[in-house]
Scaffold this motif. Structure first.
Motif, PDB file in Angstrom:
ATOM      1  N   MET A   1       0.827  -1.187   0.000  1.00 48.90           N
ATOM      2  CA  MET A   1       0.000   0.000   0.000  1.00 48.90           C
ATOM      3  C   MET A   1       0.867   1.244   0.000  1.00 48.90           C
ATOM      4  O   MET A   1       0.566   2.202  -0.679  1.00 48.90           O
ATOM      5  CB  MET A   1      -0.891  -0.016   1.226  1.00 48.90           C
ATOM      6  N   SER A  66       8.281  -0.951   3.064  1.00 56.96           N
ATOM      7  CA  SER A  66       7.232  -1.917   3.397  1.00 56.96           C
ATOM      8  C   SER A  66       7.860  -3.229   3.859  1.00 56.96           C
ATOM      9  O   SER A  66       8.960  -3.582   3.418  1.00 56.96           O
ATOM     10  CB  SER A  66       6.363  -2.202   2.172  1.00 56.96           C
ATOM     11  N   ASN A 117       2.898   1.844  10.247  1.00 56.19           N
ATOM     12  CA  ASN A 117       1.533   1.767   9.735  1.00 56.19           C
ATOM     13  C   ASN A 117       1.188   0.324   9.394  1.00 56.19           C
ATOM     14  O   ASN A 117       1.807  -0.268   8.507  1.00 56.19           O
ATOM     15  CB  ASN A 117       1.403   2.639   8.487  1.00 56.19           C
ATOM     16  N   GLU A 119      -0.870  -2.541   7.769  1.00 61.88           N
ATOM     17  CA  GLU A 119      -1.796  -2.743   6.650  1.00 61.88           C
ATOM     18  C   GLU A 119      -2.717  -3.921   6.906  1.00 61.88           C
ATOM     19  O   GLU A 119      -3.893  -3.883   6.584  1.00 61.88           O
ATOM     20  CB  GLU A 119      -1.009  -2.966   5.364  1.00 61.88           C
ATOM     21  N   ASN A 120      -2.170  -4.995   7.465  1.00 57.75           N
ATOM     22  CA  ASN A 120      -2.967  -6.166   7.836  1.00 57.75           C
ATOM     23  C   ASN A 120      -2.133  -6.998   8.808  1.00 57.75           C
ATOM     24  O   ASN A 120      -1.074  -6.556   9.244  1.00 57.75           O
ATOM     25  CB  ASN A 120      -3.405  -6.973   6.605  1.00 57.75           C
ATOM     26  N   TYR A 124       3.098  -4.362   6.955  1.00 58.76           N
ATOM     27  CA  TYR A 124       3.157  -3.030   7.545  1.00 58.76           C
ATOM     28  C   TYR A 124       4.220  -2.226   6.810  1.00 58.76           C
ATOM     29  O   TYR A 124       4.998  -2.766   6.026  1.00 58.76           O
ATOM     30  CB  TYR A 124       3.470  -3.098   9.043  1.00 58.76           C
ATOM     31  N   TYR A 125       4.238  -0.926   7.044  1.00 52.76           N
ATOM     32  CA  TYR A 125       5.319  -0.114   6.520  1.00 52.76           C
ATOM     33  C   TYR A 125       5.745   0.911   7.552  1.00 52.76           C
ATOM     34  O   TYR A 125       4.976   1.297   8.426  1.00 52.76           O
ATOM     35  CB  TYR A 125       4.969   0.534   5.172  1.00 52.76           C
TER      36      TYR A 125
END
Length: 142
Positions: A1, A66, A117, A119-120, A124-125
């Motif tokens: 993302m 990421s 952050n 994402e699922n 993450y990133y």
């Protein structure tokens, strides 16, 4: 993302082939060399190269990476929280935080914001953003 956000929205982000804002080259140099971007838990693997971008409307730059992980996300967030604080990043309280955690630290002549952050459950990133002005809102940059 994160890569999609930076590179997929050409009308919002530009590659950094020119300065994002006056003095952003110096800020970018410091951000890309920050040890926090290379830190990750043993069970996390980078998913691509380091990305950089410039949000052209609000004049802030961003650098990040990421990851995919087999760790529990709560363990990943705990790892980055400990690592960020050991490198001098200060926790930031942010209203409507889109990230899992956010930290700040002065960089060059502005304030940088580091965030993790999620994402699922397996992706993450990590991201560092800095704006033209040190008074930029962490609500935007985290």
């Amino acid at each position: 993302m994160a890569g999609l956000l930076i590179f997929g929205a050409a009308s919002i982000y530009q590659s950094l082939d020119r300065e994002c804002f006056p003095g952003s080259d110096a800020v970018l140099s410091q951000l890309t060399s920050d040890d926090i971007l290379d830190s990750h838990p043993a069970a996390s693997t980078p998913d691509g190269d380091l990305y950089t971008g410039c949000e052209t409307d609000d004049h802030y730059l961003t650098v990040g990476r990421s990851f995919e992980t087999t760790d529990e996300i709560s363990d990943v967030v705990a790892f980055y929280t400990e690592r960020a604080q050991s490198l001098g990043w200060t926790p930031v309280e942010v209203e409507a935080l889109p990230s899992s955690v956010c930290f700040s630290r002065p960089v060059a002549n502005t304030m940088a914001y580091y965030s993790v952050n999620v994402e699922n459950a397996r992706a993450y990133y990590v991201n560092i953003s800095a704006a033209e002005t040190a008074a930029a809102s962490p609500d935007v940059l985290c």
